[in-house]
Scaffold this motif. Sequence first.
Motif, PDB file in Angstrom:
ATOM      1  N   ALA A  78     -25.075 -32.949  -2.635  1.00 34.60           N
ATOM      2  CA  ALA A  78     -26.180 -32.458  -1.803  1.00 34.60           C
ATOM      3  C   ALA A  78     -25.697 -32.242  -0.366  1.00 34.60           C
ATOM      4  O   ALA A  78     -25.976 -31.199   0.243  1.00 34.60           O
ATOM      5  CB  ALA A  78     -27.336 -33.452  -1.834  1.00 34.60           C
ATOM      6  N   GLU A  79     -24.976 -33.222   0.168  1.00 34.03           N
ATOM      7  CA  GLU A  79     -24.475 -33.106   1.535  1.00 34.03           C
ATOM      8  C   GLU A  79     -23.519 -31.915   1.659  1.00 34.03           C
ATOM      9  O   GLU A  79     -23.527 -31.194   2.665  1.00 34.03           O
ATOM     10  CB  GLU A  79     -23.764 -34.392   1.951  1.00 34.03           C
ATOM     11  N   HIS A  80     -22.710 -31.714   0.633  1.00 34.46           N
ATOM     12  CA  HIS A  80     -21.751 -30.606   0.677  1.00 34.46           C
ATOM     13  C   HIS A  80     -22.470 -29.260   0.632  1.00 34.46           C
ATOM     14  O   HIS A  80     -22.086 -28.318   1.332  1.00 34.46           O
ATOM     15  CB  HIS A  80     -20.768 -30.728  -0.486  1.00 34.46           C
ATOM     16  N   ARG A  81     -23.513 -29.184  -0.152  1.00 34.45           N
ATOM     17  CA  ARG A  81     -24.279 -27.928  -0.211  1.00 34.45           C
ATOM     18  C   ARG A  81     -24.948 -27.649   1.129  1.00 34.45           C
ATOM     19  O   ARG A  81     -24.987 -26.498   1.586  1.00 34.45           O
ATOM     20  CB  ARG A  81     -25.323 -28.009  -1.326  1.00 34.45           C
ATOM     21  N   VAL A  82     -25.474 -28.679   1.757  1.00 34.47           N
ATOM     22  CA  VAL A  82     -26.084 -28.511   3.082  1.00 34.47           C
ATOM     23  C   VAL A  82     -25.035 -28.008   4.078  1.00 34.47           C
ATOM     24  O   VAL A  82     -25.300 -27.103   4.884  1.00 34.47           O
ATOM     25  CB  VAL A  82     -26.708 -29.840   3.559  1.00 34.47           C
ATOM     26  N   LEU A  83     -23.840 -28.586   4.025  1.00 30.52           N
ATOM     27  CA  LEU A  83     -22.775 -28.161   4.934  1.00 30.52           C
ATOM     28  C   LEU A  83     -22.426 -26.694   4.739  1.00 30.52           C
ATOM     29  O   LEU A  83     -22.268 -25.943   5.705  1.00 30.52           O
ATOM     30  CB  LEU A  83     -21.528 -29.026   4.712  1.00 30.52           C
ATOM     31  N   THR A  84     -22.298 -26.262   3.497  1.00 29.58           N
ATOM     32  CA  THR A  84     -21.852 -24.898   3.229  1.00 29.58           C
ATOM     33  C   THR A  84     -22.946 -23.860   3.405  1.00 29.58           C
ATOM     34  O   THR A  84     -22.648 -22.693   3.664  1.00 29.58           O
ATOM     35  CB  THR A  84     -21.280 -24.783   1.803  1.00 29.58           C
ATOM     36  N   GLU A  85     -24.219 -24.270   3.296  1.00 25.15           N
ATOM     37  CA  GLU A  85     -25.291 -23.270   3.295  1.00 25.15           C
ATOM     38  C   GLU A  85     -26.234 -23.333   4.498  1.00 25.15           C
ATOM     39  O   GLU A  85     -26.835 -22.312   4.848  1.00 25.15           O
ATOM     40  CB  GLU A  85     -26.123 -23.407   2.011  1.00 25.15           C
ATOM     41  N   ASP A  86     -26.381 -24.487   5.132  1.00 26.33           N
ATOM     42  CA  ASP A  86     -27.456 -24.635   6.114  1.00 26.33           C
ATOM     43  C   ASP A  86     -27.003 -24.863   7.554  1.00 26.33           C
ATOM     44  O   ASP A  86     -27.841 -24.839   8.465  1.00 26.33           O
ATOM     45  CB  ASP A  86     -28.384 -25.793   5.705  1.00 26.33           C
ATOM     46  N   VAL A  87     -25.715 -25.071   7.776  1.00 26.12           N
ATOM     47  CA  VAL A  87     -25.236 -25.324   9.139  1.00 26.12           C
ATOM     48  C   VAL A  87     -25.516 -24.129  10.055  1.00 26.12           C
ATOM     49  O   VAL A  87     -25.664 -24.292  11.274  1.00 26.12           O
ATOM     50  CB  VAL A  87     -23.731 -25.682   9.106  1.00 26.12           C
ATOM     51  N   ARG A  88     -25.632 -22.952   9.488  1.00 29.71           N
ATOM     52  CA  ARG A  88     -25.924 -21.749  10.295  1.00 29.71           C
ATOM     53  C   ARG A  88     -27.255 -21.849  11.026  1.00 29.71           C
ATOM     54  O   ARG A  88     -27.504 -21.084  11.972  1.00 29.71           O
ATOM     55  CB  ARG A  88     -25.902 -20.510   9.411  1.00 29.71           C
ATOM     56  N   PHE A  89     -28.119 -22.775  10.615  1.00 30.56           N
ATOM     57  CA  PHE A  89     -29.416 -22.924  11.280  1.00 30.56           C
ATOM     58  C   PHE A  89     -29.351 -23.845  12.497  1.00 30.56           C
ATOM     59  O   PHE A  89     -30.357 -24.017  13.193  1.00 30.56           O
ATOM     60  CB  PHE A  89     -30.455 -23.451  10.292  1.00 30.56           C
ATOM     61  N   LEU A  90     -28.193 -24.436  12.753  1.00 26.89           N
ATOM     62  CA  LEU A  90     -28.048 -25.304  13.916  1.00 26.89           C
ATOM     63  C   LEU A  90     -27.864 -24.475  15.186  1.00 26.89           C
ATOM     64  O   LEU A  90     -27.350 -23.354  15.134  1.00 26.89           O
ATOM     65  CB  LEU A  90     -26.840 -26.218  13.748  1.00 26.89           C
ATOM     66  N   PRO A  91     -28.241 -25.022  16.345  1.00 27.06           N
ATOM     67  CA  PRO A  91     -27.956 -24.324  17.600  1.00 27.06           C
ATOM     68  C   PRO A  91     -26.446 -24.245  17.835  1.00 27.06           C
ATOM     69  O   PRO A  91     -25.685 -25.027  17.261  1.00 27.06           O
ATOM     70  CB  PRO A  91     -28.650 -25.176  18.665  1.00 27.06           C
ATOM     71  N   PRO A  92     -25.989 -23.315  18.671  1.00 23.62           N
ATOM     72  CA  PRO A  92     -24.551 -23.081  18.849  1.00 23.62           C
ATOM     73  C   PRO A  92     -23.731 -24.334  19.159  1.00 23.62           C
ATOM     74  O   PRO A  92     -22.652 -24.527  18.579  1.00 23.62           O
ATOM     75  CB  PRO A  92     -24.502 -22.076  20.004  1.00 23.62           C
ATOM     76  N   ALA A  93     -24.201 -25.180  20.059  1.00 22.63           N
ATOM     77  CA  ALA A  93     -23.422 -26.361  20.429  1.00 22.63           C
ATOM     78  C   ALA A  93     -23.231 -27.304  19.248  1.00 22.63           C
ATOM     79  O   ALA A  93     -22.145 -27.871  19.049  1.00 22.63           O
ATOM     80  CB  ALA A  93     -24.101 -27.097  21.587  1.00 22.63           C
ATOM     81  N   ASP A  94     -24.262 -27.463  18.447  1.00 22.27           N
ATOM     82  CA  ASP A  94     -24.168 -28.338  17.280  1.00 22.27           C
ATOM     83  C   ASP A  94     -23.297 -27.710  16.188  1.00 22.27           C
ATOM     84  O   ASP A  94     -22.550 -28.404  15.495  1.00 22.27           O
ATOM     85  CB  ASP A  94     -25.567 -28.639  16.732  1.00 22.27           C
TER      86      ASP A  94
END
Length: 236
Positions: free
Chosen positions: A104-120
């Motif tokens: 689950a954590e790996h899927r979040v990393l590969t698919e959802d990190v794009r929703f973070l603000p630039p600095a994060d």
Amino acid sequence: MPRGRAKGYDDQREQILARAAKLFARRGYTATSMNEVAEACGVTKPSLYHYVRDKQQLLLEIAAAHIARLEALVDQVGAETHAPESRVRRLISAFLDVYAGSQAEHRVLTEDVRFLPPADRRRVLDGERKVVAAFADAIAEARPELRAHDLDKPLTMLLFGMMNWMFTWLKPRGELSHADMAPMVADLFFGGLGAVRAPGAPALPLSHTHSHNGDSACLTPPSSSSRSASPLRPRS
């Protein structure tokens, strides 16, 4: 005097991150509400905000913690004594072992990190780059001539391409496990299809898993843009 954290705070927070990761992986980050996270964690929404500021922080903490585990893993393998090819194989095996327990954590990393603000996003990307560099160094140690043609990182990206997307097709309780797949990935990477063994088959000597004459001049180096991308998650 500042009020201390309640006993069990850290354990409860870890549980919240784990359950939120499963929700994000199943439903998608944008489609998951904090109400649903609170319900899945068995806490009220006001109680949930005692552990995280907002949904964005939840996403950052899930991705950052997963990357931190992978960074610790490359440090651990780096401190071990291995022959060059064995080091790459050890990294593959260790990473797939972690992936098996944190899909689950790996899927979040590969698919959802794009929703973070630039600095994060940069914080997460910095961790990814460290992991990629460790694999590239190990591959260059096994095949030093490849680095002269800037092929160590593209080959690293190909290797991560095999490993990172197993969650899309490898069934958790299927006939093959991540542990079964680790030597297959390594054999395919080093020796091509002819070197792949069935699970349980005797291992070939490392010198037999690949053959080359050291001449990689015929390989066309990729463009600089492809070398700078991280394989741990797709470009947005």
